[in-house]
Enzyme design. Structure first.
Site, PDB file in Angstrom:
ATOM      1  N   HIS A   1       1.088  -1.263   0.104  1.00 17.57           N
ATOM      2  CA  HIS A   1       0.173   0.150   0.209  1.00 17.57           C
ATOM      3  C   HIS A   1       1.055   1.231  -0.099  1.00 17.57           C
ATOM      4  O   HIS A   1       1.652   1.442   0.885  1.00 17.57           O
ATOM      5  CB  HIS A   1      -0.882   0.126   1.212  1.00 17.57           C
TER       6      HIS A   1
ATOM      7  N   ASP B   1       1.838  -6.626   2.556  1.00 14.57           N
ATOM      8  CA  ASP B   1       1.043  -5.964   2.938  1.00 14.57           C
ATOM      9  C   ASP B   1       1.451  -4.762   3.523  1.00 14.57           C
ATOM     10  O   ASP B   1       0.966  -4.369   4.714  1.00 14.57           O
ATOM     11  CB  ASP B   1       0.127  -6.948   3.857  1.00 14.57           C
TER      12      ASP B   1
HETATM   13 ZN   LIG Z   1      -5.978  -7.437   2.170  1.00 12.35          ZN
END
Ligand SMILES: [Zn+2]
Lengths: 178, 428, 318
Positions: B58, B303
């Site tokens: 992200h 992540d």
């Molecule tokens: Zn996720």
């Protein structure tokens, strides 16, 4: 380091002091009428009962006797921390219009007595409050003095005065340590 | 400009001299025998692996540049040994059109610390209602192949089926964030005895496993491939293992934090340890390690989820889900998988570079360490130890769960098409 | 002595009994019509209530005032401060104001823990209810009430059987009570529909039952928990009627208790739902006493926590 310790009063000395305190209180009060003895927890309580007992022998009357716990009235919570509370027990009839004699084992800074005076004022309105102590070791921090003193024991601040009573400690003696 | 990396051990095996020229591995000679290059790097004691590829990052840009930017995120990636990352679609605006994914792609090229491959949203606005223009994103300059509503599960079975079918036309893959929404409403941590004691709403393993089971069966039915994001439970590992035995084209990832941390950290009520899916039990940690070792789980994906300080410096319930991961991922894998003997370095290269590149259809990444291949490389000192200091990480955010912890192995250098992005552990 | 009261599990047997004993002496003092003790004169207690709970807030206010503390109440209800940031900001404000203790009620589980451990403030923290986690002073006042009736107001609750009934899953009262009653030696059984018992409840230090009649038979006390209507809408049970038939306390069920068995409820009660009016107002009910005892127990907690010191100096001979 083991502190040097000296016994300054033994059981007989204590009994004599109690007897003398009883006489003095009765004399000054012109008899036992209106008197209430309030022992300050912990060792003031058995002392008060002893005095009451001695007075009964002298005058064959019963002087009401109670117990006062002043823990919640102390001004040193920050310094000494929370401690378990003891029982406060007023004799029947309370303290209103009575002559209350506070009884404690040792008079030192005077802060305990100040707290006791605050506690009493929450409990009623005595005609007068007096103070009886077994030992006065000096070093007052407040303008407080005892009306009746069993024994004056000059000490230094570094010393400790241990009052032991049979009801609490299993033995009657007063010891100065340090 | 030619550069010789001397006495470096490919996959931790026999040391060689590796010469890089024109962005490629130009020659591989026995240690100490390569002709002098214009530049020399003494890499004795170091291991060289293909540059790492993250399928699940992200980067927060556009929309939350206070938490991370493409520049800061790719810098963290390079320092963590990555030469390519896949930027998840849950930005603001959502990466659900060719325009947004091309913007992310271009910004990645400009920042230059590593390649940025945008992940496209499966549904418009991640709303789970209509398919986004998957084909347009696939055909754009960003050449999107991975599609995900990550953060949100594509829970509608029909929509999921259509997405799986539709991406077959351009060899795409749906990366599913497996979380049955109704079973996890308001969920705060793993559901179990501890959640009951802490009074935190539970996130039951079945909410993940039920979606995985459904989706592997859907993928089988429509003959597509499916990728499972951040699986976290023993049951999920079992389902994937079963699906692979059955011949279903499924791949799966595990995060570094699910390889090493457990739910007990929730007893601190410190939202640094709040993540989705939640940290699970020690038994689940053992299961995902086994799954990664035996190949049931194909890859490690970070992540990496940066969050602004105020979104973590609060009570647990108000805290955001997610943890930093890029700069600590390799060390966690070394500690949990290499030092325990579960994975060889060659297998680490597979799980963190080759396999994710294949899943993401990124042809120039995850290549073998052979002459003629693109010089996307990472040099690792396997014996180094370092302590995590959130303030010293390249990310704009500080929400690492490893603050103060001693880590195993350190990235010394990273090369992107022959150009150093990291040297001596610092951005080059 | 502990520094904060965040969980009933923070209290060992001696500390719990010391608080109950202190509360007992304070109750006697109040019986002598001493309305106010000077103990905390000059110290500041902040009541920080992010959740509306009039009865708990008033109880803490009364407790602090009876100890002569300065009391500041910060009642921030509703959504305007539901963001986590404000708990921290408020904590920093309290610190600047020189607060000595903060009593916090918050909808987030762990909020009190976070306030105490995050470094945002040095105050003593008292948990007045955090989300669906704990409510330790409620457990203390319940234990006080139980002790008064079942153990002559002294010692622990060794061997006493206490049944807690209802929405265990969402109840901070249940969590704190299970921990504290176990510490005090009571045998606790939690009863409720399986949907309202947390996953892993088998690991709690209590028995678990779905059968209220069976659990009540011969028990010394039963504690009925409030059941929120929204639980019904969320399909935890089919209807209010079915709930009260299976898990409500009526006169017939109350008679299953031991002859002197008592009925507790943390309030506010849903008469007709988890408890009939007849039982709520009947002779076994000690609900009103619970409220009175709450003030004394909270006085005791404030006194002991605010008097907690790392090391005590001794003043010899006084
Ligand atoms: Zn996720």
């Amino acid at each position: 380091m083991v502190p040097a310790s000296a016994r300054v009063l033994d059981a007989a000395d204590i009994a004599r002091s109690v007897s003398r305190l009883s006489h003095e209180i009765l004399e000054r009060s012109h008899g036992s009428r209106d008197l209430v003895l309030l022992g300050i927890q912990t060792r003031g309580v058995p002392l008060a009962h002893r005095i009451a007992g001695r007075m009964a022998e002298i005058e064959s009357t019963t002087v009401p006797c109670g117990a006062l716990d002043i823990t919640m009235y102390r001004d040193d919570l920050r310094l000494r921390g929370a401690r378990p509370l003891d029982v406060t027990e007023l004799p029947e009839g309370g303290v209103d219009d009575r002559v209350v004699v506070l009884v404690d084992d040792v008079l030192y800074s005077g802060r305990t007595i100040r707290a006791a005076l605050d506690a009493i004022s929450d409990l009623g309105r005595p005609r007068a409050v007096q103070l009886a102590v077994l030992v006065d070791r000096g070093h007052r921090e407040l303008p407080i003095r005892a009306d009746y003193v069993g024994k004056n024991i000059p000490t230094s601040r570094e010393q400790a005065v241990r009052v032991r009573l049979a009801e609490v400690d299993g033995i009657d003696e007063v010891v100065v340590e340090g | 400009m030619s550069m010789v990396i001397r006495e470096v051990a490919p996959y931790g095996e026999e040391a060689v001299d590796m010469t890089i020229d024109d962005g490629r591995i130009a020659r591989i000679d026995p240690a100490g025998s390569a002709p002098a290059g214009e530049r020399e790097i003494d890499a004795s004691g170091l291991i060289v692996l293909p540059g790492l590829v993250d399928l699940h990052t992200h980067l927060r840009e556009p929309g939350r540049e206070d938490a991370e930017t493409i520049e800061s995120g790719t810098a963290a990636a390079a320092l963590g040994g990555f030469t390519a990352v896949h930027a998840m679609a849950n930005t603001q605006p959502v990466a659900d059109t060719a325009g947004v994914v091309e913007q992310v792609w271009r910004r990645g090229q400009e920042a230059g610390y590593c390649d940025v491959h945008p992940v496209g949203a499966v549904t418009v606005g991640l709303a789970g209602e209509r398919l986004a223009e998957l084909g347009a994103m696939a055909d754009s300059a960003a050449r999107v192949r991975v599609f995900s509503d990550d953060g949100i599960c594509v829970s509608d079975a029909v929509l999921m089926r259509r997405a799986l079918e539709y991406v077959k036309a351009f060899d795409g893959v749906i990366a599913q964030h497996a979380q049955e929404p109704r079973l996890t409403e308001g969920a705060q941590m793993n559901e179990g005895e501890l959640s009951g004691v802490l009074g935190l709403r539970g996130w039951p393993p079945v909410a993940e496993e039920a979606i995985i089971a459904r989706d592997v069966l859907l993928a089988e039915h429509v003959g597509s491939r499916v990728h499972i994001c951040h699986l976290s439970t023993r049951g999920s590992v079992d389902i994937i293992r079963w699906a692979k035995q059955r011949g279903i084209d499924v791949t799966a990832e595990v995060t570094p934090h699910h390889l090493i941390l457990t739910e007990e950290l929730a007893t601190t009520y410190d939202p640094r340890y709040k993540v989705n899916p939640p940290l699970r039990t020690a038994d689940d940690v053992a299961a995902v390690r086994e799954g990664l070792a035996d190949g049931t789980i194909d890859i490690v994906a970070t992540d990496h989820a940066p969050h602004a300080h105020e979104d973590k410096d609060c009570e647990w319930g108000a805290g955001a889900f997610g943890m930093l991961g890029l700069q600590t991922a390799l060390s966690v894998v070394i500690e949990t998988m290499v030092e325990t003997g579960r994975l060889s370095w060659r297998e680490v290269a597979d799980r963190m570079s080759t396999a994710p590149a294949i899943i993401g259809r990124v042809e120039s990444q995850g290549r073998p360490l052979e002459v003629g291949e693109p010089a996307n490389l990472v040099l690792v000192d396997p014996r180094a130890r370092w302590h995590v200091n959130a303030d010293a990480l390249a990310s704009r955010s500080r929400n690492t769960p490893f603050e103060g912890r001693e880590m195993s192995g350190r990235v010394v250098a990273t090369f992107l098409r022959g150009r150093p992005t990291v040297l001596e552990g610092r951005l080059a | 002595m502990i520094r904060h009261l965040l969980s009933a599990g923070d209290l060992d047997r001696d500390e719990a009994i010391a608080i109950l004993d202190t509360a007992g002496e304070l109750a006697r003092a109040t019986g002598r019509s001493v309305k106010k003790l000077p103990t905390l004169r000059g110290r500041t207690v902040v009541n920080l209530f992010y959740e509306d709970s009039t009865r708990t807030r008033i109880s803490f206010e009364a407790a602090a005032k009876r100890l002569s503390a300065d009391v500041i109440t910060f009642s921030a209800k509703g959504s305007s401060v539901s963001k986590g940031e404000s708990l921290k900001d408020t904590a920093l404000t309290l610190e600047a104001m020189g607060a000595d203790a903060v009593v916090v009620r918050h909808s987030a589980s762990g909020a009190a823990h976070r306030l105490a451990m995050s470094g945002w403030t040095d105050c003593v923290v008292v948990n007045a209810g955090d989300g669906t986690h704990e409510h330790p002073t409620q457990a203390l006042l319940d234990a006080y009430t139980l002790r008064h009736h079942l153990s002559d107001g002294a010692g622990d609750l060794q061997g006493r059987r206490v049944v807690i009934v209802g929405d265990i899953l969402h109840s901070r009262v249940a969590r704190s009570n299970v921990l504290l009653l176990e510490t005090l030696g009571a045998e606790v059984t939690v009863v409720g529909p399986p949907t309202l018992l947390p996953v892993g409840v088998e690991g709690w230090p209590c028995s678990v039952s779905y059968d209220l009649d069976n659990a009540l038979t011969g028990a010394d006390a039963v504690m009925m928990l409030r059941v929120q209507n929204e639980r019904m809408n969320a399909a935890y049970f089919p209807s209010a009627r079915e709930y009260s038939r299976r898990y409500g306390l009526d006169r017939h069920r109350a008679e299953l208790l031991a002859p002197d068995g008592i009925v507790l409820h943390p309030g506010p009660m849903n008469r007709g739902m988890e408890i009939t009016a007849e039982v709520a107002d009947g002779p076994r009910s000690v609900v009103v006493e619970q409220v009175t005892n709450g003030v004394h127990v909270r006085m005791a907690v404030l006194y002991r926590l605010m008097g907690a010191l790392p090391e005590l100096e001794s003043e010899a001979g006084s």
